[in-house]
Scaffold this motif. Structure first.
Motif, PDB file in Angstrom:
ATOM      1  N   SER A  43       0.811  -1.211   0.000  1.00 25.61           N
ATOM      2  CA  SER A  43       0.000   0.000   0.000  1.00 25.61           C
ATOM      3  C   SER A  43       0.846   1.264   0.000  1.00 25.61           C
ATOM      4  O   SER A  43       0.349   2.350  -0.310  1.00 25.61           O
ATOM      5  CB  SER A  43      -0.937   0.003   1.213  1.00 25.61           C
ATOM      6  N   HIS A  97     -10.692  -7.717  -0.060  1.00 24.95           N
ATOM      7  CA  HIS A  97     -11.000  -6.290  -0.140  1.00 24.95           C
ATOM      8  C   HIS A  97      -9.724  -5.452  -0.068  1.00 24.95           C
ATOM      9  O   HIS A  97      -9.556  -4.486  -0.835  1.00 24.95           O
ATOM     10  CB  HIS A  97     -11.947  -5.907   0.996  1.00 24.95           C
ATOM     11  N   GLN A  98      -8.822  -5.801   0.837  1.00 28.27           N
ATOM     12  CA  GLN A  98      -7.577  -5.061   0.983  1.00 28.27           C
ATOM     13  C   GLN A  98      -6.763  -5.052  -0.304  1.00 28.27           C
ATOM     14  O   GLN A  98      -6.315  -3.998  -0.776  1.00 28.27           O
ATOM     15  CB  GLN A  98      -6.737  -5.687   2.094  1.00 28.27           C
ATOM     16  N   HIS A 100      -7.626  -5.846  -3.443  1.00 35.10           N
ATOM     17  CA  HIS A 100      -8.269  -5.232  -4.603  1.00 35.10           C
ATOM     18  C   HIS A 100      -8.458  -3.723  -4.429  1.00 35.10           C
ATOM     19  O   HIS A 100      -8.783  -3.035  -5.402  1.00 35.10           O
ATOM     20  CB  HIS A 100      -9.598  -5.921  -4.895  1.00 35.10           C
ATOM     21  N   SER A 101      -8.248  -3.225  -3.237  1.00 34.01           N
ATOM     22  CA  SER A 101      -8.323  -1.774  -3.007  1.00 34.01           C
ATOM     23  C   SER A 101      -6.998  -1.081  -3.294  1.00 34.01           C
ATOM     24  O   SER A 101      -6.920   0.151  -3.226  1.00 34.01           O
ATOM     25  CB  SER A 101      -8.742  -1.492  -1.555  1.00 34.01           C
ATOM     26  N   TYR A 131     -14.551 -11.017  -8.052  1.00 32.42           N
ATOM     27  CA  TYR A 131     -13.583  -9.927  -8.021  1.00 32.42           C
ATOM     28  C   TYR A 131     -12.749  -9.867  -9.300  1.00 32.42           C
ATOM     29  O   TYR A 131     -12.019  -8.903  -9.509  1.00 32.42           O
ATOM     30  CB  TYR A 131     -12.630 -10.110  -6.838  1.00 32.42           C
TER      31      TYR A 131
END
Length: 218
Positions: A43, A97-98, A100-101, A131
């Protein structure tokens, strides 16, 4: 990780990669803490540094997480027969979710259950494909003394494969990122890769197709 896929990459020649000057960075996942820290580190990276992340494989990581729960939460596991199931689904959903964010291209490798479904628990087996823009099936076929590796972009026997490019992708494909990237670029430009047509410079000929207009709300 424990599956050893990184050892294959380490032994590959630079020319085998899509960008020989930029070989993939390998992050070995040997614990749940490793996965958490690597996602956090991703990230902080710029998109010019990292554009694609490959998780190989999510099914083995699921097994690792289940073993971790059984080792570290023995009392809860004994008191609640659904503890492992619920916590694993919760963790994998959060991980999906993490990742793909992050705004990256994401490739999930996953074993199948031998009957066309991802080898994942409950709802995750259904949610993970949702996804993805492409669901590919990798097949290894023994043809006499020759072993043939293929990637299918459409239904293959009882194993499902599909994508949001519909009929625009040929099937099967050579199992390489170069072949897949080339096919996707042509599909997005509105051309079908037609393997039945004469080849030009070693590449299959293209035939244009008319796309239906996509209407989006204003």
């Amino acid at each position: 990780g424990i599956e050893g896929g990184h050892e294959t990459i380490e032994s590959m020649a630079a020319d085998d990669f899509y960008e020989p000057d930029h070989p993939p960075e390998i992050r070995v996942i040997e614990s749940i803490e490793d996965m958490v820290s690597q996602v956090k580190e991703l990230s902080t990276r710029s998109r010019s540094e990292v554009q694609t992340v490959v998780i190989d494989s999510v099914s083995v990581y699921q097994d690792m997480y289940i073993d971790w729960l059984k080792t570290n939460f023995q009392a809860q596991v004994q008191a609640n027969k659904y503890f492992v199931w619920d916590k694993t689904l919760e963790h994998l959903q959060h991980l999906l979710h993490q990742i793909h964010s992050l705004g990256l291209n994401v490739v999930w490798c996953c074993h199948d259950d031998g009957d066309s479904k991802p080898l994942l628990l409950g709802q995750i087996a259904k949610k993970l494909p949702g996804y993805c823009k492409l669901i590919l099936f990798h097949n290894v076929d023994q043809q006499g003394s020759k072993v043939v590796f293929q990637v299918h972009t459409r239904q293959f026997g009882r194993f499902f494969a599909r994508g949001r490019y519909g009929r625009y992708l040929p099937s099967p494909l050579e199992p390489s990122f170069k072949a897949l990237y080339y096919a996707i670029c042509k599909a997005r430009s509105g051309e079908i890769v037609d393997e039945s047509m004469p080849r030009t410079n070693g590449k299959p000929a293209m035939r244009p197709v008319r796309r239906r207009p996509v209407m989006r709300p204003r």
